[in-house]
Scaffold this active site. Structure first.
Site, PDB file in Angstrom:
ATOM      1  N   ASP A 136      35.972  37.951  44.827  1.00  0.00           N
ATOM      2  CA  ASP A 136      34.972  37.913  43.760  1.00  0.00           C
ATOM      3  C   ASP A 136      35.558  37.406  42.446  1.00  0.00           C
ATOM      4  O   ASP A 136      36.754  37.561  42.179  1.00  0.00           O
ATOM      5  CB  ASP A 136      34.424  39.325  43.499  1.00  0.00           C
ATOM      6  CG  ASP A 136      33.411  39.765  44.535  1.00  0.00           C
ATOM      7  OD1 ASP A 136      33.280  39.080  45.571  1.00  0.00           O
ATOM      8  OD2 ASP A 136      32.762  40.806  44.318  1.00  0.00           O
ATOM      9  N   HIS A 164      39.750  40.478  44.387  1.00  0.00           N
ATOM     10  CA  HIS A 164      39.460  39.656  43.204  1.00  0.00           C
ATOM     11  C   HIS A 164      40.687  38.795  42.913  1.00  0.00           C
ATOM     12  O   HIS A 164      41.737  39.338  42.567  1.00  0.00           O
ATOM     13  CB  HIS A 164      39.180  40.532  41.981  1.00  0.00           C
ATOM     14  CG  HIS A 164      38.026  41.470  42.145  1.00  0.00           C
ATOM     15  ND1 HIS A 164      38.126  42.646  42.866  1.00  0.00           N
ATOM     16  CD2 HIS A 164      36.755  41.415  41.676  1.00  0.00           C
ATOM     17  CE1 HIS A 164      36.957  43.279  42.833  1.00  0.00           C
ATOM     18  NE2 HIS A 164      36.111  42.548  42.122  1.00  0.00           N
TER      19      HIS A 164
END
Length: 272
Positions: A83, A228
């Site tokens: 993400d 992430h």
């Protein structure tokens, strides 16, 4: 199905002007909102989700033989997702994925990410990864108006399509926060929502060994791993995560491959 929301901090660049602002709910969303209020005073924790195995089973009857590169009905599949990129760390991550021959799904942010690293977006698509949306500016979709939701979802989709020639079919709502209104607008825009089953909470640590341990402790068949690539400890953890899961017999696939022969259905929420 109860949904445990991982409260990922909103990135510093995301605006908070719409927090607390009420939007008028559509009739289809009103019933869900009332149900949520009954369920919990802390917010809605009830979202209907579809598991990868269910998506595969529902599509299997009379389906063609093609399953992409892997048939996850037979293989022990797991999906690696990232993400909030692209970032300065993404090029190194792509090098690792290419070396390890592992496909991933990237849920990209627009503002200061897609617009700052367009060549990395092109590279992700060119190297066979699934390129999807994590909204334009990481606004919490359940706290903003319908018009703002559409803008948060449409702007990154348009930017990705301009760069890759392909419109995204998946999105991940910031902090996993979604509701019936978000589902309806996602369906309208041709997007399926994807949540996760594994989180290393890499936004809260730079310890790559700890990130690796958390992922390995939670990994299971049909899992969707949330990481992430913008945080310093994450990319260095990826080679160890990949090697350890391969040793356990896992095969890495993109989210659409995980669902095949089913296809992501706009407006649905997928989660193991």
């Amino acid at each position: 199905m109860p949904l445990s929301i991982d409260k990922i901090p909103t990135p510093k660049h995301a605006t908070g002007k719409t927090r607390g602002r009420r939007r008028r709910l559509r009739p289809t969303a009103l019933l869900s909102a009332v149900a949520c209020a009954v369920l919990t005073l802390a917010g809605c924790a009830q979202v209907d989700t579809t598991s990868p195995s269910t998506a595969r089973a529902e599509a299997a009857h009379g389906a063609p033989a093609g399953f992409g590169t892997v048939d996850c009905r037979k293989a022990k599949c797991i999906a690696l997702t990232f993400d909030a990129g692209p970032s300065e760390n993404s090029a190194r991550l792509l090098d690792i994925l290419k070396e390890k021959k592992v496909p991933a799904t990237f849920f990209l942010l627009g503002k200061r990410h897609i617009e700052k690293y367009p060549e990395l977006v092109k590279r992700m698509a060119a190297e066979g990864h699934e390129v999807a949306s994590h909204t334009w500016d990481h606004k919490i979709l359940t706290r903003i108006s319908d018009a703002q939701i559409r803008e948060e979802l449409k702007r990154p989709d348009d930017a990705i399509e301009r760069l890759t020639g392909r419109k995204p079919i998946l999105m991940r709502p910031p902090q996993g926060r979604t509701d019936a209104n978000v589902h309806e607008i996602s369906k309208e825009l041709g997007l399926a929502e994807v949540l996760w089953s594994v989180t290393a909470k890499d936004y809260a640590t730079t310890d790559s060994a700890l990130i690796t341990k958390r992922v390995l402790d939670q990994a299971s068949r049909d899992g969707i791993i949330l990481l992430h690539d913008l945080y310093a400890g994450t990319v260095p953890a990826v080679p160890g995560i990949i090697d350890a899961l391969k040793e356990r017999g896992y095969v890495f696939v993109t989210v659409p491959q995980l669902l095949a022969p089913g296809k992501p259905e706009p407006g649905k929420v997928y989660r193991p």
